[in-house]
Design an enzyme around this catalytic site. Structure first.
Site, short mmCIF file in Angstrom:
data_model
loop_
_atom_site.label_atom_id
_atom_site.label_comp_id
_atom_site.label_asym_id
_atom_site.label_seq_id
_atom_site.Cartn_x
_atom_site.Cartn_y
_atom_site.Cartn_z
CD GLU A 360 -2.91 -1.45 2.19
OE1 GLU A 360 -2.80 -0.75 3.20
OE2 GLU A 360 -3.75 -2.36 2.08
CD GLU A 467 -4.68 -7.90 0.73
OE1 GLU A 467 -5.52 -7.30 1.41
OE2 GLU A 467 -3.45 -7.68 0.81
#
Ligand SMILES: *[C@@H]1O[C@H](CO)[C@@H](O)[C@H](O)[C@H]1NC(C)=O
Ligand SMILES: *[C@@H]1O[C@H](CO)[C@@H](O)[C@H](O)[C@H]1NC(C)=O
Ligand SMILES: *[C@@H]1O[C@H](CO)[C@@H](O)[C@H](O)[C@H]1NC(C)=O
Ligand SMILES: *[C@@H]1O[C@H](CO)[C@@H](O)[C@H](O)[C@H]1NC(C)=O
Ligand SMILES: *[C@@H]1O[C@H](CO)[C@@H](O)[C@H](O)[C@H]1NC(C)=O
Ligand SMILES: *[C@@H]1O[C@H](CO)[C@@H](O)[C@H](O)[C@H]1NC(C)=O
Ligand SMILES: *[C@@H]1O[C@H](CO)[C@@H](O)[C@H](O)[C@H]1NC(C)=O
Length: 591
Positions: A360, A467
């Site tokens: 991220e 994910e």
């Protein structure tokens, strides 16, 4: 002597051996699962480049009137304050300009009619008068709500493609317009398109693409050791391994639940540990590393032939550092992080297929803020030097999930990735594009997912959905299925991992099995897809040419050929992959 089929069969095999001893099997060696097929066939008009002249108008503009501004400003009106004017490019191409803007949405708009239940693909070519700015396509619905259709980081002096989409929750008019925060710049727009697709059309396009991308038509020809085709031979085809990695996240509960272990290993051959390899799990106290849980989970995976994506070396979100890391000075952090990356990557070197290197790092910058702008790039370099065969991923949320997130949009994603890959030495590593795929409740915006994947795919780097989950609520199973089909049907997507699992292991967003390990509706959908995306077993006979033609999902197969006369059988292993498409594969059998 009484006829003994088994005896004859063995005799047949012996004869086959003596007759065909020198014939070699033609089964290709299994390839490394992450080796990429370089010829993507994503939307070939997609580009992340900035072009001298605008590119094509998708679907001839779809429902947009006057999409190329060839009929003056017909169909378009000023939106908000400001002005519009037509200009000509050096090649005499007419485009529209929004100028004297005072608010971010001051631009121009066209009213369209949206039909409930349709997916809309949007595209437009965009340039800004100065510098570099994010520009979004917005839809103002009849309720006055502004919905983003996607964004692009546009430049001065060249044209960028904004590719996105929306889903219509209700029928009614909507205004399409453009938005950019910086009101001191003018917006240049050309070749706009909005194309509706019914859900049925969308699904049939997915099905078509799955057939094209994930299956290959091959012809098997059965020949005896003299090279003669064998007619009417009985052939059993059995898929023993699927090529496409469709996996599931895993947490520490796997270590104390046999039911969870059985549930998982019956379904999945690929995984990512949700939290157990993270720094905050392996070094809770400064200087005291504990890999007991992660090691045991790796052992479980290896015992069951499950490949692991490493997740993650670092996480750029300041919230998710080990507590003691949050208060380190820059120099202390540099040293601690150096120990961390060396420790975890060395420990699992050669046993993982991938690493999420700095998780991220589009949304967050914990390490960059403390250690310098090129920190992510430097960690990619270190990770590569410690574990050169694993694919090194960026991993980010909202890139495909949410059209309104400019920070993580595909054009910013590729910019960041390019920055990392141009760092000295990083041109040699195997790069990966990780898109998390955490979807909220309700109908996912499939047109936006596809557009974003199309833009990301222009980098020619494998994309994994890493994910995937879908928020709880009515229709969750259907929405999960739609997202998974969108990924599986995209030629640049080379793997999908869900962050989902049984209720007893705490998977409370997308729960696949209840307390008794009975499928939830979402679990039922996943099992159906696992079944659908493999060929299974079937039996057939060769035709007059000794052949049979079939379309098979990519993966490994066992082809058993029965010789009807001698009742001998030959088993050939074949790996069906894209490179074999349209080819004839000879299966040589004994007498
Ligand atoms: C883009 O729009 C112009 C008109 O403004 C048109 O002439 C041109 O053909 C379009 N470009 C492409 C590649 O279609
Ligand atoms: C151009 O726009 C006008 C309305 O402004 C319309 O009447 C006319 O039919 C349009 N011409 C073409 C060729 O589309
Ligand atoms: C807006 O764009 C101008 C021209 O590129 C630039 O000088 C200015 O800093 C930008 N303003 C903001 C708030 O980013
Ligand atoms: C449809 O509904 C979703 C969920 O409420 C929302 O996020 C989205 O913006 C809506 N789309 C349109 C075009 O109104
Ligand atoms: C990394 O960034 C620093 C400044 O923050 C710079 O001095 C250095 O040259 C950069 N290193 C590389 C390899 O780009
Ligand atoms: C879901 O699980 C997480 C962590 O296991 C927990 O923090 C959260 O409260 C749970 N949410 C619900 C709705 O049960
Ligand atoms: C192959 O050819 C040889 C010599 O012509 C013949 O004796 C034999 O029967 C043939 N074998 C088969 C399996 O047709």
């Amino acid at each position: 002597m009484k006829e003994n089929p088994r005896h004859l069969s063995i005799l047949g095999m012996l004869l086959a051996l003596s007759c065909c001893l020198l014939l070699s099997q033609s089964a290709p060696a299994p390839a490394h699962p992450l080796v990429t097929d370089s010829s993507y066939d994503y939307d070939s008009s997609a580009t992340a480049e900035c072009l001298a002249e605008p590119g094509s108008t998708a679907y001839k503009g779809g429902i947009i009137v006057n999409p190329e501004f060839s009929n003056s400003t017909a169909g378009w009106t000023v939106f908000g304050k400001g002005a519009i004017e037509l200009r000509r490019s050096p090649e005499s191409n007419v485009f529209m300009v929004a100028l004297h803007r005072k608010a971010s949405r001051d631009s121009f708009s066209q009213r369209v009619f949206l039909e409930e239940g349709n997916h809309y693909s949007f595209s437009a070519w965009i340039q800004v008068s100065k510098g570099t700015e994010a520009v979004a396509a917005m839809f103002r619905t009849s309720e006055g709500v502004f919905v983003s259709g996607g964004s692009v980081v546009a430049n001065q002096g060249c044209w960028s493609l904004l590719k996105g989409g929306i889903f219509a929750n209700s029928s009614g008019p909507a205004d399409v317009l453009f938005e950019s925060r910086n009101t001191s710049i003018d917006l240049f727009i050309d070749n706009v398109s909005l194309q509706p697709f019914s859900k049925k059309q969308w699904r049939s396009h997915q099905d078509e693409r799955i057939k094209k991308v994930r299956k290959s038509e091959v012809t098997f020809r059965v020949i005896d050791c003299n090279g003669t085709e064998v007619r009417g031979a009985i052939i059993s085809v059995k898929q023993t391994k699927t090529e496409f990695p469709f996996g599931c996240g895993l947490n520490f509960h796997i270590l104390d639940s046999e039911e969870y272990r059985n549930w998982f290993s019956a379904r999945f051959k690929y995984t990512t540990f949700t939290n157990s390899m993270k720094w905050y799990s392996t070094e809770v106290k400064r200087g005291i590393e504990n890999y007991a849980v992660a090691d045991a989970m790796v052992a479980f995976a290896e015992e069951n032939g499950i490949r692991i994506r490493g997740h993650n070396i670092f996480w750029d979100d300041p919230k998710y550092q080990p507590e003691w890391v949050k208060t380190l000075s820059g120099e202390e952090l540099r040293a601690a992080a150096e120990r961390r990356i060396n420790s975890v990557v060395t420990r699992y070197n050669g046993r993982l297929i991938a690493w999420d290197v700095v998780n991220e790092n589009l949304h967050f910058s914990f390490f960059e803020d403390k250690l310098g702008k090129n920190t992510s790039a430097a960690y990619f370099s270190t990770a590569y030097s410690l574990d050169p065969s694993s694919r090194m991923f960026m991993n980010e949320y909202n890139t495909i999930e949410y059209s309104g997130d400019v920070t993580a949009g595909p054009s910013n994603y590729l910019k960041r990735l390019k920055g990392i890959l141009t760092y000295p030495g990083n041109d040699r590593l195997l790069p990966g594009i990780g898109v998390e795929g955490h979807f909220g409740q309700g109908q996912p915006n499939l047109a936006y997912i596809r557009s974003s994947l199309d833009i990301l795919a222009t980098a020619g780097i494998p994309i994994w959905m890493t994910e995937v989950d879908v928020g709880k609520g009515p229709g969750q199973d259907e929405y999960l299925e739609q997202v998974l089909r969108e990924g599986f049907s995209h030629p640049a997507v080379e793997g999908i991992i869900m962050f989902a699992g049984p209720e007893s292991a705490g998977f409370n967003v997308t729960t696949l099995a209840d307390r008794n390990f009975k499928n939830t509706p979402a679990g039922e959908a996943v099992d159906r897809l696992i079944e659908e995306w493999r060929t299974g077993s079937f039996e057939t006979r060769t035709d007059d040419q000794g052949s049979f033609k079939t379309a098979l999902y990519h993966g490994e197969y066992e082809i058993r050929v029965e010789n009807p006369v001698w009742r001998s059988s030959t088993v050939t292993k074949v790996e069906v992959k894209k490179a074999l498409r349209g080819r004839t594969i000879d299966i040589k059998i004994g007498p």
